[in-house]
Design an enzyme around this catalytic site. Structure first.
Site, PDB file in Angstrom:
ATOM      1  N   GLY A  12       0.865  -1.264   0.208  1.00 32.17           N
ATOM      2  CA  GLY A  12      -0.375   0.085  -0.015  1.00 32.17           C
ATOM      3  C   GLY A  12       0.525   1.395   0.006  1.00 32.17           C
ATOM      4  O   GLY A  12       0.686   2.124   0.785  1.00 32.17           O
ATOM      5  N   GLY A  15      -0.493   4.819  -0.232  1.00 36.94           N
ATOM      6  CA  GLY A  15      -1.909   4.992   0.950  1.00 36.94           C
ATOM      7  C   GLY A  15      -1.074   5.645   1.447  1.00 36.94           C
ATOM      8  O   GLY A  15       0.470   6.318   1.247  1.00 36.94           O
ATOM      9  N   THR A  96      -6.598  -1.997   9.566  1.00 37.09           N
ATOM     10  CA  THR A  96      -8.304  -2.462  10.736  1.00 37.09           C
ATOM     11  C   THR A  96      -9.271  -2.888   9.210  1.00 37.09           C
ATOM     12  O   THR A  96      -9.549  -2.945   8.446  1.00 37.09           O
ATOM     13  CB  THR A  96      -8.391  -1.127  11.435  1.00 37.09           C
ATOM     14  N   ALA A 118      -1.724  -4.492  15.264  1.00 37.10           N
ATOM     15  CA  ALA A 118      -2.078  -2.989  16.311  1.00 37.10           C
ATOM     16  C   ALA A 118      -3.079  -2.140  15.805  1.00 37.10           C
ATOM     17  O   ALA A 118      -2.568  -1.856  14.602  1.00 37.10           O
ATOM     18  CB  ALA A 118      -1.137  -2.574  16.975  1.00 37.10           C
ATOM     19  N   SER A 119      -4.123  -1.834  16.199  1.00 39.57           N
ATOM     20  CA  SER A 119      -5.179  -1.139  15.594  1.00 39.57           C
ATOM     21  C   SER A 119      -4.604   0.524  16.051  1.00 39.57           C
ATOM     22  O   SER A 119      -4.557   1.496  14.758  1.00 39.57           O
ATOM     23  CB  SER A 119      -6.694  -1.571  16.799  1.00 39.57           C
ATOM     24  N   HIS A 150     -11.837  11.134  12.900  1.00 41.17           N
ATOM     25  CA  HIS A 150     -10.905  10.472  11.107  1.00 41.17           C
ATOM     26  C   HIS A 150     -11.025  11.815  10.285  1.00 41.17           C
ATOM     27  O   HIS A 150     -12.451  11.885  10.182  1.00 41.17           O
ATOM     28  CB  HIS A 150     -10.623   9.182  11.118  1.00 41.17           C
ATOM     29  N   HIS A 151     -10.326  11.228   9.039  1.00 44.50           N
ATOM     30  CA  HIS A 151     -10.264  12.054   8.294  1.00 44.50           C
ATOM     31  C   HIS A 151     -12.035  11.666   7.449  1.00 44.50           C
ATOM     32  O   HIS A 151     -12.259  10.438   8.204  1.00 44.50           O
ATOM     33  CB  HIS A 151      -9.114  11.561   7.049  1.00 44.50           C
ATOM     34  N   LYS A 154     -11.007   8.204   5.430  1.00 42.52           N
ATOM     35  CA  LYS A 154     -11.191   6.385   6.821  1.00 42.52           C
ATOM     36  C   LYS A 154     -12.302   5.564   5.755  1.00 42.52           C
ATOM     37  O   LYS A 154     -13.613   5.982   6.133  1.00 42.52           O
ATOM     38  CB  LYS A 154     -11.104   6.802   7.852  1.00 42.52           C
ATOM     39  N   THR A 161      -9.373   1.690  16.474  1.00 38.69           N
ATOM     40  CA  THR A 161      -8.567   1.702  17.825  1.00 38.69           C
ATOM     41  C   THR A 161      -9.814   1.792  18.860  1.00 38.69           C
ATOM     42  O   THR A 161      -9.690   1.420  20.233  1.00 38.69           O
ATOM     43  CB  THR A 161      -8.230   3.534  17.941  1.00 38.69           C
TER      44      THR A 161
HETATM   45  P1  NAD Z   1      -5.513   4.240   1.785  1.00 34.00           P
HETATM   46  O1  NAD Z   1      -7.406   4.453   1.813  1.00 34.00           O
HETATM   47  O2  NAD Z   1      -5.023   6.006   1.856  1.00 34.00           O
HETATM   48  O3  NAD Z   1      -4.624   3.619   1.627  1.00 34.00           O
HETATM   49  C1  NAD Z   1      -4.816   2.219   1.543  1.00 34.00           C
HETATM   50  C2  NAD Z   1      -3.391   1.275   0.567  1.00 34.00           C
HETATM   51  O4  NAD Z   1      -4.089   0.464   0.423  1.00 34.00           O
HETATM   52  C3  NAD Z   1      -3.481   2.203  -0.741  1.00 34.00           C
HETATM   53  O5  NAD Z   1      -2.656   1.947  -1.107  1.00 34.00           O
HETATM   54  C4  NAD Z   1      -4.644   1.025  -1.360  1.00 34.00           C
HETATM   55  O6  NAD Z   1      -3.717   1.425  -2.987  1.00 34.00           O
HETATM   56  C5  NAD Z   1      -4.342  -0.366  -1.107  1.00 34.00           C
HETATM   57  N1  NAD Z   1      -5.493  -0.678  -0.680  1.00 34.00           N
HETATM   58  C6  NAD Z   1      -7.002  -0.948  -0.285  1.00 34.00           C
HETATM   59  N2  NAD Z   1      -7.133  -2.049  -0.447  1.00 34.00           N
HETATM   60  C7  NAD Z   1      -7.154  -2.346  -1.574  1.00 34.00           C
HETATM   61  C8  NAD Z   1      -7.118  -3.863  -1.892  1.00 34.00           C
HETATM   62  N3  NAD Z   1      -8.092  -4.179  -1.909  1.00 34.00           N
HETATM   63  N4  NAD Z   1      -6.225  -4.473  -2.875  1.00 34.00           N
HETATM   64  C9  NAD Z   1      -4.748  -3.733  -2.746  1.00 34.00           C
HETATM   65  N5  NAD Z   1      -4.380  -2.597  -2.337  1.00 34.00           N
HETATM   66  C10 NAD Z   1      -5.493  -2.222  -1.645  1.00 34.00           C
HETATM   67  O7  NAD Z   1      -5.464   4.262   3.210  1.00 34.00           O
HETATM   68  P2  NAD Z   1      -4.747   4.211   5.024  1.00 34.00           P
HETATM   69  O8  NAD Z   1      -5.614   6.026   5.859  1.00 34.00           O
HETATM   70  O9  NAD Z   1      -3.449   4.660   4.609  1.00 34.00           O
HETATM   71  O10 NAD Z   1      -5.595   3.336   6.698  1.00 34.00           O
HETATM   72  C11 NAD Z   1      -4.746   1.960   5.475  1.00 34.00           C
HETATM   73  C12 NAD Z   1      -4.916   1.008   6.344  1.00 34.00           C
HETATM   74  O11 NAD Z   1      -4.663   1.348   7.717  1.00 34.00           O
HETATM   75  C13 NAD Z   1      -6.536   1.404   7.164  1.00 34.00           C
HETATM   76  O12 NAD Z   1      -6.841   0.058   7.788  1.00 34.00           O
HETATM   77  C14 NAD Z   1      -6.245   2.113   8.533  1.00 34.00           C
HETATM   78  O13 NAD Z   1      -7.499   2.345   9.444  1.00 34.00           O
HETATM   79  C15 NAD Z   1      -5.376   2.447   8.957  1.00 34.00           C
HETATM   80  N6  NAD Z   1      -4.472   3.012   9.692  1.00 34.00           N
HETATM   81  C16 NAD Z   1      -3.525   1.949  11.252  1.00 34.00           C
HETATM   82  C17 NAD Z   1      -3.427   2.892  11.727  1.00 34.00           C
HETATM   83  C18 NAD Z   1      -2.312   2.308  12.644  1.00 34.00           C
HETATM   84  O14 NAD Z   1      -1.659   3.147  13.712  1.00 34.00           O
HETATM   85  N7  NAD Z   1      -2.735   0.889  13.444  1.00 34.00           N
HETATM   86  C19 NAD Z   1      -3.131   3.923  11.356  1.00 34.00           C
HETATM   87  C20 NAD Z   1      -3.688   4.906  10.185  1.00 34.00           C
HETATM   88  C21 NAD Z   1      -4.308   3.519   9.466  1.00 34.00           C
END
Ligand code: NAD
Length: 257
Positions: A12, A15, A96, A118-119, A150-151, A154, A161
């Protein structure tokens, strides 16, 4: 690209979090991103070329990273972790919104490689969790409401979390287990209920508030992430810690301890 420390593969990579992880890694010398993939083409991030995620199994075999760091979506995360397990690569999963079946698939992967999930990878949230557990236990009978913000991009709600915080509250207060998501119309509070609220606005990186209210006594415990960098830093700390460990499931609190 210099190649020092723990070798990290990032999924990703195009992302919000994937980019942040690659940029944060560029500022540290204990980890190096040696492989980055995304499902759609994107330009290099912080000097790291981003390959096609469809080729992940071959790329993992070729580049042999120590740890894969995944912030994508539940379906892709399960697929990528399975590929990493096949290649003998440890996994740090920040994604998550998993279903129970997907959680089981991740646990299966942990039979062959170390998997740390971790969430939330912020140290502040780890401290908030401890504070919430202590406060919920110390305030029997209090009403509890969890609100996360959140933004506007999301996907999953409530946030992973918020679900973790709900688990923490329920562990300390087994009498509370009925999640009520928002309220509308005639909706008086009932016994055993925890209100859960998800707000989506602008580019807010992540806010979580746990409200505990009794008669004339109100406690609000709030964490605000100033930017996504805190999550990226925690995920890279986890990657550095996880490399070389035995197969199994690990928790971010172990990294902090
Ligand atoms: P985002 O939408 O900006 O990026 C998601 C990325 O995943 C992109 O590159 C997208 O191409 C890829 N992706 C999504 N679905 C896909 C699929 N089916 N096949 C292939 N690639 C796929 O999202 P983000 O803000 O970067 O968040 C990503 C994840 O991380 C979410 O689940 C979010 O809740 C989680 N998150 C966790 C924490 C933490 O501390 N654990 C912090 C922030 C975000």
């Amino acid at each position: 690209m210099t190649d020092v420390g723990v070798r990290v593969a990032v999924t990703g990579a195009g992302g919000r979090m994937g980019r942040e992880v690659i940029e944060a890694a560029a500022d540290r010398d204990d980890v190096t991103v040696t492989l980055a993939v995304n499902r759609s083409p994107v330009d290099a991030v912080a000097g790291v070329d981003v390959a096609d995620a469809a080729k992940l199994p071959e790329l993992l075999a070729e580049s042999d990273p120590d740890v894969l760091v995944d912030f994508t979506g539940p379906d892709s995360s399960v697929e990528y972790v399975a590929a990493a397990a096949e290649a003998g690569v440890a996994c740090v999963v920040g994604t998550t919104g998993f279903t129970e079946a997907q959680e089981t698939a991740l646990a299966d992967a942990a039979a062959s490689v170390p998997v740390l999930r971790a969430s939330n990878f912020s140290r502040g949230i780890a401290a908030l969790r401890r504070a919430v557990s202590a406060a919920a236990a110390a305030l029997p009978g209090y009403d509890v409401e969890v609100t996360e913000t959140h933004h506007n991009g999301k996907v999953d709600a409530p946030s992973g979390t918020a679900l973790t915080l709900l688990d923490d509250v329920e562990e300390a207060r087994p009498d509370l287990s009925d999640h009520v998501h928002g309220r509308e119309g005639d909706a008086p509070r009932t016994e055993g209920e925890i209100g859960v609220h998800a707000r989506r606005a602008g580019d807010i990186a992540g806010e979580h508030e746990v409200l505990l209210a009794g008669d004339e006594n109100v406690l609000e415990l709030t964490h605000r992430a100033g930017s996504r960098r805190v999550f990226a830093a925690g995920a890279l700390d986890a990657a550095a810690w996880l490399a070389g460990r035995n197969a199994g499931t690990y928790d971010f609190t172990e990294v902090l301890e």
